[in-house]
Design an enzyme around this catalytic site. Structure first.
Site, PDB file in Angstrom:
ATOM      1  N   CYS A   6      -4.928  -6.348   8.050  1.00  0.00           N
ATOM      2  CA  CYS A   6      -4.372  -5.833   6.803  1.00  0.00           C
ATOM      3  C   CYS A   6      -3.099  -6.599   6.457  1.00  0.00           C
ATOM      4  CB  CYS A   6      -4.038  -4.349   6.940  1.00  0.00           C
ATOM      5  SG  CYS A   6      -5.455  -3.271   7.228  1.00  0.00           S
ATOM      6  N   ASP A  17      -5.125  -2.016  -2.396  1.00  0.00           N
ATOM      7  CA  ASP A  17      -5.614  -1.277  -3.560  1.00  0.00           C
ATOM      8  C   ASP A  17      -6.463  -0.071  -3.176  1.00  0.00           C
ATOM      9  OD1 ASP A  17      -7.634  -3.018  -2.709  1.00  0.00           O
ATOM     10  OD2 ASP A  17      -8.537  -3.140  -4.688  1.00  0.00           O
TER      11      ASP A  17
END
Length: 371
Positions: free
Chosen positions: A263, A279
């Protein structure tokens, strides 16, 4: 010198369609303020200026506009955005643009603008007319396939670079060969297939569009067979998942954070300037600050981001002994759920089914394409 990608939501969650599986509609329903309106010029200027300052000379800034439906911000918003970026971009800093759209607003002016400013346009098309119109309807309840295909023709006429994105639902998963035939008949476009998401905190599998791991695995196997058959005939079609697997087999980095198992590759920017780590997580508890008040460096170094990255780094149970881990990396954090032995990835059985079915041919393709 840095590189940063902003996933910009210039019209927040506003949309002129009512897709039944829309994950961002679900996200906005799970925060205190559902819509952040349309991005102002001042917010756009702050985003551009601070993004360029963070990148520095020799760095790069990528603006990827998403929604909701990002064209609802209006063409003048984008003209102004690009002009501001051109006026303040220092020498040696690279700026690039992309947009993900349903295509309903696209006309010749939009298409010409995208071409003139080298936008990569992602157009949502769910495989076949029947599958698309089943779930991708406008506010009046009408199917939108014909309008999306018309937009594609205008983008092609303008020479804009375009790829196609399809959301894999349960019904789509039953028809991989029909989906392949339909999309590749439209032309030579890179393809991306995204498994649909069930609502946040809901039990998986309860919606009409829900996709099970078994169905997704079967879809991927069927899709791969179509892809490989075309490759054997000399036609290479870019499919993002297969591209990432080929890159990993060739010792190269993948193109997506999910394929990398890491991530933190970008910042999501809501219309009011609020920054978030992803998002999928534009939620109040993941708020990193507002671009008016903080820099990208501040947001990336914030305690909320540190916690987000720490959670994302936790590997699903069984990854350490799985022979496919080098090609899977544990998948996307959004697809993980608590299991008896720790976190598990919902699509793990799907990836195993694909790789059991396709690995020797993927290896052969990697040798051929990267020799």
């Amino acid at each position: 010198m840095n590189a940063v990608t902003f996933l910009v939501k210039p019209a927040s969650g506003l949309c002129d369609m009512r897709c039944r599986y829309c994950f961002y509609e679900d996200v906005t329903e799970n925060r205190a303020v559902k819509s952040r309106g349309v991005m102002s010029r001042d917010t756009a200027r702050s985003l551009i200026g601070k993004g360029l300052a963070y990148a520095g000379s020799g760095g790069s800034v990528h603006f990827l506009f998403q929604g909701g439906e990002p064209t609802l911000a209006g063409l003048d918003f984008y003209r102004d955005f690009v002009t501001m970026a051109e006026n303040i971009c220092p020498a040696g800093t690279h700026v690039s643009y992309a947009i993900q759209t349903n295509g309903l607003a696209i006309d010749k002016d939009w298409a010409a603008f995208f071409k003139a400013h080298d936008f990569l346009v992602g157009l949502s098309l769910d495989g076949t007319r029947a599958l698309h119109d089943r779930h991708r309807r406008d506010a009046a309840g009408n199917g939108t396939w014909d309008r999306a295909v018309k937009a594609l023709a205008m983008l092609d006429a303008a020479g804009a670079e375009t790829n196609l994105l399809a959301v894999v639902t349960g019904p789509m998963a039953a028809a991989p060969s029909q989906v392949w035939k339909s999309l590749t008949a439209l032309g030579d476009y890179p393809l991306q297939f995204i498994p649909c998401l069930d609502p946040l905190e809901a039990e998986r599998g309860g919606e009409s569009w829900s996709l099970t791991p078994e169905a997704y695995g079967n879809f991927l196997k069927g899709l791969f067979d179509c892809w490989y058959a075309d490759l054997a005939k000399g036609r290479y079609v870019s499919v993002r998942l297969f591209d990432d697997l080929l890159r990993l087999l060739a010792g190269m980095p993948p193109s997506s954070c999910a394929a990398a198992g890491v991530c933190g590759g970008y910042l999501a920017a809501e219309a009011d300037g609020g920054l978030y780590p992803c998002d999928f997580y534009v939620l109040d508890e993941y708020y990193l600050g507002n671009i008016h008040d903080v820099s990208p460096a501040d947001a990336l170094a914030s305690p909320v981001m540190a916690t987000f990255l720490s959670e994302g780094a936790k590997r699903p149970a069984g990854c350490d002994t799985c022979r496919y881990y080098p090609l899977c990396r544990g998948g996307c954090r959004r697809d993980r759920f608590p299991g008896p032995a720790g976190p598990e990835n919902y699509w793990c059985p799907s990836m195993k089914a694909l790789l059991d079915h396709a690995l020797p041919r993927l290896q052969a393709a990697a040798r051929m394409l990267f020799r």
